[in-house]
Scaffold this motif. Structure first.
Motif, mmCIF file in Angstrom:
data_model
loop_
_atom_site.group_PDB
_atom_site.id
_atom_site.type_symbol
_atom_site.label_atom_id
_atom_site.label_comp_id
_atom_site.label_asym_id
_atom_site.label_seq_id
_atom_site.Cartn_x
_atom_site.Cartn_y
_atom_site.Cartn_z
ATOM 1 N N SER A 166 0.853 -1.186 0.000
ATOM 2 C CA SER A 166 0.000 0.000 0.000
ATOM 3 C C SER A 166 0.889 1.236 0.000
ATOM 4 O O SER A 166 1.929 1.268 0.667
ATOM 5 N N GLN A 181 0.904 5.720 -0.238
ATOM 6 C CA GLN A 181 0.249 7.009 -0.427
ATOM 7 C C GLN A 181 1.309 8.035 -0.787
ATOM 8 O O GLN A 181 2.437 7.971 -0.310
ATOM 9 N N ARG A 207 1.920 12.182 -1.430
ATOM 10 C CA ARG A 207 1.481 13.581 -1.425
ATOM 11 C C ARG A 207 2.346 14.316 -2.433
ATOM 12 O O ARG A 207 3.570 14.355 -2.323
ATOM 13 N N ASN A 225 -3.245 14.323 -3.047
ATOM 14 C CA ASN A 225 -2.925 13.072 -2.374
ATOM 15 C C ASN A 225 -3.355 11.914 -3.257
ATOM 16 O O ASN A 225 -4.440 11.952 -3.827
ATOM 17 N N ILE A 226 -2.522 10.945 -3.355
ATOM 18 C CA ILE A 226 -2.837 9.766 -4.157
ATOM 19 C C ILE A 226 -2.649 8.543 -3.279
ATOM 20 O O ILE A 226 -1.656 8.442 -2.551
ATOM 21 N N TYR A 227 -3.579 7.671 -3.378
ATOM 22 C CA TYR A 227 -3.541 6.448 -2.561
ATOM 23 C C TYR A 227 -3.635 5.276 -3.512
ATOM 24 O O TYR A 227 -4.512 5.240 -4.364
ATOM 25 N N PHE A 283 4.854 7.370 1.096
ATOM 26 C CA PHE A 283 4.979 6.471 2.234
ATOM 27 C C PHE A 283 4.344 5.147 1.829
ATOM 28 O O PHE A 283 3.247 5.126 1.266
#
Lengths: 379, 424
Positions: A76, A78, A80, A93-95, A371
């Motif tokens: 996973s 994320q 920014r 923000n991308i997840y 992250f």
């Protein structure tokens, strides 16, 4: 069969890829999107340097043999992303869940695995204020464009250890994908002007194959090399075939030096994104890209009775799609760590990456802070 | 030791959850880098003006239906307008209670009619006399000629002259006590139907808020000299026609136009006036424009004809309203009465009847609704009507499709065929 595979992979895409974005321009996500790199958290921590020798990164199929017990892996991330241009700053923000992998051992020398990874993440959102003139009357509006989805790489791979120091691997790749785009324009004078809204869905389907090897000439040194040849890549819009090109081929090599308590690695990778030429408009023609990475992994202190590792890496690469007619360069520095738990049957890894992207003389700098966390479960 | 490991697992899981939770939160907007670094922003619009888009355009009379007026105009405007109103009090209280005993009313005092005025419709420069007539008859009293014939001196049952400054929002007009008592004790039916008329040395008018408009007119009187007995309050009611409950209720109060200069619109399209007119416009717009593209602006261009109607210098508010009648309703007059509420899709217009020139009506809201509903359900039509329909004299006229081509209605559209995005 093919239809069911498409459905399966789209279903995976919809369940695995999730993102939230808002408005800004972008350097990294032009064209068909941003390539996260198809790297595991471990390899990402080392600047991608271990990509060729890492069984969790779906780069070199031969490396899969290093998962001798088999297992599953889920990652996973994320990100920014901030873009600074012309004195303005925008952020998003991308997840994403960029990587899933499962492997099973075949005898004592073979491993079979399937992985699902994001090859090009086309997630972005823009919101601009503008005005237009109707019969001499100027009216302002707010216009939003959003894109979600990705072109993915589903790899069915197998590896076989010919000797203790030589492993060969091969894989078949499918490239399903979907981009869901929406736009809206809301005029300030909403009584006189109707809002404009539209949606578009773009689907991809392609294939390819890859081969690779791992060779350990001496106990402390591992060399990995692999290549992927892209076959046909189709683009459909509203179920209509719009364009056909080739899936991008890639070639890479890496070297890894292991001594007790320390691993150092280096990798070079060349992706022929220009194979995708013709899939989109002339403005979205891709350029071939280099990817260089170097990193170290060292045994760190004990926490809760477990040795954790400290990882660091640096990466320099070019991105496939031009921004304002200029090729985008990305430089990234990463830190990471990881530790086993559940009596060694599971492992958790983390990385944090600071990247900056620039494009020639374009007055814009994109910085991102990513992250990621990866879970490995072994039987 | 194993507990510590479990704690490490917990921390790891928590970290993953936090990663997800933080990532799902929205962030601030920005526009940095746009448009040069914003992918795919092109939206190309086109303009077109349609001349032949109207399949039906006509003036409709008969709205509001008799008795459904929200305001009742009572006017005496010289040779240009004479308007009156009728209120029915078909149920009158004929008994009163004193000391727990019911008694038949044998005397009446302080009889009067109480109405609310819409003071925006008051026009007077000299004192105004409001005359009340007994317009009860066994004939059909909604017929204008029949009703007008009853406004005669021998039927005058009350009047009062008011200074202009006394014409406030509440008005009480006294009635002749003896004539009210006569109604209460006379032969059946014991009811009062009162006609309102104004008289003045100059042009004058008042606008009464009807029962439909929430005015709640009442007729009151004291049934006993005993001050301990309260006044009787009668609400306006109608008991005829007995075979049509809706009409029976509507006819509790209604408008009568005795004389008007607002004649037929002829080949023009009329809005407002007395009797009131509506304009019905049915559209025949190419399906590719409404259904296959996105219309962002639609302007109906109507050419207004300067009018010389009563109060032509006043400003008239016009509601363009979307017709909700189905395709199966072939009667245009009936279709013109089945409407969405005003100001829902289309903004109102304020026009001065004495002015002329091209007027723009922004009807993009109607086109959006037509696109949403589709071709097979509702008529694609709008109606133009006055906000004070049936209760004000000014009328606005527009050229119809019968006029010279340069004066006919036109439709200016700005539309977007397709946004080119998706494939980069």
């Amino acid at each position: 069969m093919r239809r069911s595979l498409v459905a399966l992979s789209i279903g995976c895409a919809m369940s695995v890829i999730s993102s939230r974005s808002n408005a800004q321009g972008t350097l990294g996500a032009q064209g068909f999107g941003y390539p996260p790199g198809q790297l595991s958290v471990f390899s990402r921590s080392l600047g991608g340097a271990t990509g060729e020798t890492d069984p969790l990164s779906p780069i070199n199929p031969a490396a899969l043999a290093l998962m001798r017990r088999g297992g599953m892996y889920l990652q996973s991330e994320q990100e920014r992303r901030e873009l600074e241009s012309g004195g303005q700053t925008g952020s998003m923000n991308i997840y994403r869940f960029p990587l899933f992998l499962a492997a099973v051992p075949i005898g004592s020398r073979g491993v079979l695995g399937v992985s699902y990874s994001t090859m090009l993440d086309r997630t972005w959102g823009t919101e601009i204020r503008g005005s237009t003139s109707f019969e001499g009357e100027t009216v302002s509006f707010t216009q939003s464009f959003q894109s979600e989805g990705a072109l993915n790489d589903v790899r069915f791979a197998g590896s076989w250890a010919l000797r203790d120091n030589l492993i060969l691997g091969a894989a078949v790749h499918l490239f399903p994908g979907e981009n869901r785009l929406t736009m809206s324009r809301q005029f300030d004078d909403s009584l006189t002007f109707a809002p404009l809204g539209d949606t578009s869905t773009v689907n991809y389907w392609g294939s390819g194959y890859s081969v690779g090897l791992l060779w350990r000439p001496i106990r402390t040194l591992t060399v990995g090399a692999s290549g992927r040849i892209g076959a046909k890549l189709d683009l459909k819009e509203a179920d209509t075939l719009k364009a056909t090109a080739k899936a991008p081929s890639r070639f890479g090599a890496g070297i890894r030096w292991d001594v007790p308590g320390l691993t150092a690695a280096f990798r070079v990778d060349r992706t022929l994104w220009s194979d995708m030429k013709g899939l989109g408009s002339a403005g979205a023609n891709p350029e071939d890209a280099w990817d260089l990475g170097v990193g170290v992994d060292a045994v760190g202190p004990q926490i809760f009775g477990q040795h954790v590792t400290i990882r660091a890496g640096a990466r320099r690469r070019t991105l496939p799609f031009l921004a304002d007619s200029q090729q985008v360069h990305e430089t990234a520095f990463t830190l990471g760590t990881g530790a086993p738990f559940a009596r060694g049957r599971a492992q958790v890894d983390f990385f944090v990456e600071r990247a900056s992207r620039t494009a020639g003389d374009v007055d814009a700098t994109e910085r991102s802070l990513s992250f990621g966390v990866g879970f490995t479960i072994r039987p | 030791m194993y507990g510590l490991r479990n704690r490490f697992v917990g921390i790891a899981v928590l970290a993953a959850l936090v990663s997800g939770a933080v990532a799902c939160s929205e962030d601030l907007n920005g526009t940095a880098g746009c448009p040069s670094l914003c992918p795919e922003q092109r939206v190309d619009s086109r303009d077109t003006v349609l001349d032949a888009f109207v399949s039906v355009d006509t003036t409709i009379l008969g709205y509001p239906a008799i008795g459904t007026e929200s305001r009742l105009l009572v006017a005496s405007r010289g040779d240009t307008l004479d308007a009156r109103a009728v209120m029915r009090f078909d149920t009158l209280v004929q008994h009163f209670t004193r000391g727990g005993t019911d008694s038949v009313i044998y005397t009446v005092d302080s009889a009067g009619v109480n109405v609310l005025l819409d003071t925006t419709g008051t026009k007077a420069t000299q004192p105004v006399t409001i005359e009340l007539y007994d317009v009860d008859t066994t004939a059909v009293d909604t017929a204008v000629s029949t009703a007008l014939a009853l406004f005669r001196p021998d039927r005058l049952i009350g009047s009062k002259t008011y200074a202009v400054t006394d014409l406030k929002d509440t008005l009480r007009v006294p009635l002749d006590n003896d004539k009210v008592l006569e109604k209460l004790r006379g032969t059946e039916p014991r009811r009062l139907r009162i006609g309102f008329k104004v008289a003045s040395s100059a042009s004058a008018q008042i606008r009464i808020i009807s029962r439909e408009g929430g005015g709640a007119p009442t007729l009151t009187y004291d049934p006993s000299p005993d001050t301990a007995v309260h006044s009787v309050i009668n609400s306006a009611t109608s008991l005829t026609p007995t075979d049509n409950p809706t009409l029976k209720a509507d006819l509790t109060d209604y408008q009568i136009v005795a004389k008007t200069l607002s004649g037929s619109a002829g080949t023009l399209l009329g809005v407002g006036g007395l009797p009131a007119q509506r304009t019905y416009l049915r559209f025949d717009i190419p399906a590719r424009l409404i259904d296959s593209s996105t219309v962002v602006r639609a302007t109906l261009l109507l050419t207004q004809v300067p009018a010389t109607s009563v109060d032509a210098g006043d400003t008239l508010t016009i509601y363009p309203q979307v017709v909700r009648a189905g395709l199966g309703v072939t009667d245009v007059g009936r279709s013109a009465g089945i409407l969405n509420i005003p100001n829902l899709e289309i903004d109102s217009l304020r026009l001065k009847p004495s002015d002329g020139g091209v007027r723009a009506v922004e009807i993009v809201g109607a086109l959006r609704q037509w696109k949403a509903v589709g071709l097979t359900t509702l008529q694609r039509a709008i109606v133009l009507r006055s906000s004070t329909e049936g209760a004000s004299a000014p009328a606005v006229f527009f050229y119809s499709t019968d006029a010279d081509p340069s004066q006919r209605p036109r439709l200016r559209l700005t539309y977007i065929d397709q946004v080119q995005f998706g494939v980069p």
